[in-house]
Write a protein that holds these residues in place. Structure first.
Motif: not given
Length: 204
Positions: A146-148, A105-109, A98-99
């Motif tokens: 985590n995304i932030n 999560n990284a791909q989401y960004i 997740l971090n």
């Protein structure tokens, strides 16, 4: 923004119907999106009941860039200007790494938010959206944190001026948020984030 918020609220109603109706969904972003769009958002009966008077297209090329958008939404008023549309990008989210800089999560960004900041996707109205299809059990609020953290510390190219915060325009659905970024022309725009928890519906 208000027009798009109304659309997102109606898409959320479709998500709730899908979550209730569909016992098993494949763990595949495109197939989940196709069920949501083709069987719910574009279902004539549902569309009529929700008064969703927009054209919604899954997986179509951009008009002015090489990008292919997951969901493109046209108002009937855009008949004379094909550049007038909203974009929603869809991404799966799970509970792995997740971090990290290589998890979903990284791909989401990288493959979501940054496609707007790099202008790979256009932003005619300066507002667009993302849907996170949650395919494994996670705490959504913690994962937004985590995304932030990734936005601030690992993905400066996201050009984030305001990190993801909770929004309140969809009644009975707390898992909607927004963030603000700048594109490569230094122009600000807003991204709305809908987190659709489907982990109980995913095929195992």
């Amino acid at each position: 923004e208000k027009q798009f918020e109304v659309i997102l609220g109606k898409i959320t109603v479709c998500y709730k119907l899908m979550k209730k109706d569909v016992q098993e969904l494949p763990n595949d972003e495109n197939k989940i999106r196709d069920v949501l769009v083709n069987e719910y958002i574009n279902n004539p009966n549902i569309k009529r009941k929700l008064k969703l008077e927009y054209f919604v297209f899954p997986e179509v090329p951009e008009t002015r860039t090489p990008g292919r958008t997951d969901i493109r939404i046209h108002s009937p008023n855009s008949f004379y200007n094909q550049a007038e549309y909203f974009i929603i990008e869809c991404k799966r989210l799970d509970n792995i790494n997740l971090n990290g800089s290589s998890g979903l999560n990284a791909q989401y960004i990288q493959q979501g938010i940054c496609r707007f900041t790099s202008k790979h996707y256009t932003s005619y109205y300066r507002v667009n959206g993302m849907i996170g299809f949650i395919v494994e059990k996670i705490d959504i609020s913690t994962n937004i944190h985590n995304i932030n953290d990734l936005l601030i510390n690992k993905f400066k190219e996201s050009n984030t001026t305001h990190t993801i915060i909770q929004d309140n325009f969809i009644e009975g659905f707390p898992d909607h948020f927004h963030s603000i970024h700048k594109d490569t022309d230094d122009r600000p725009f807003k991204i709305y984030h809908l987190m659709f928890d489907l982990h109980e519906n995913i095929q195992r």
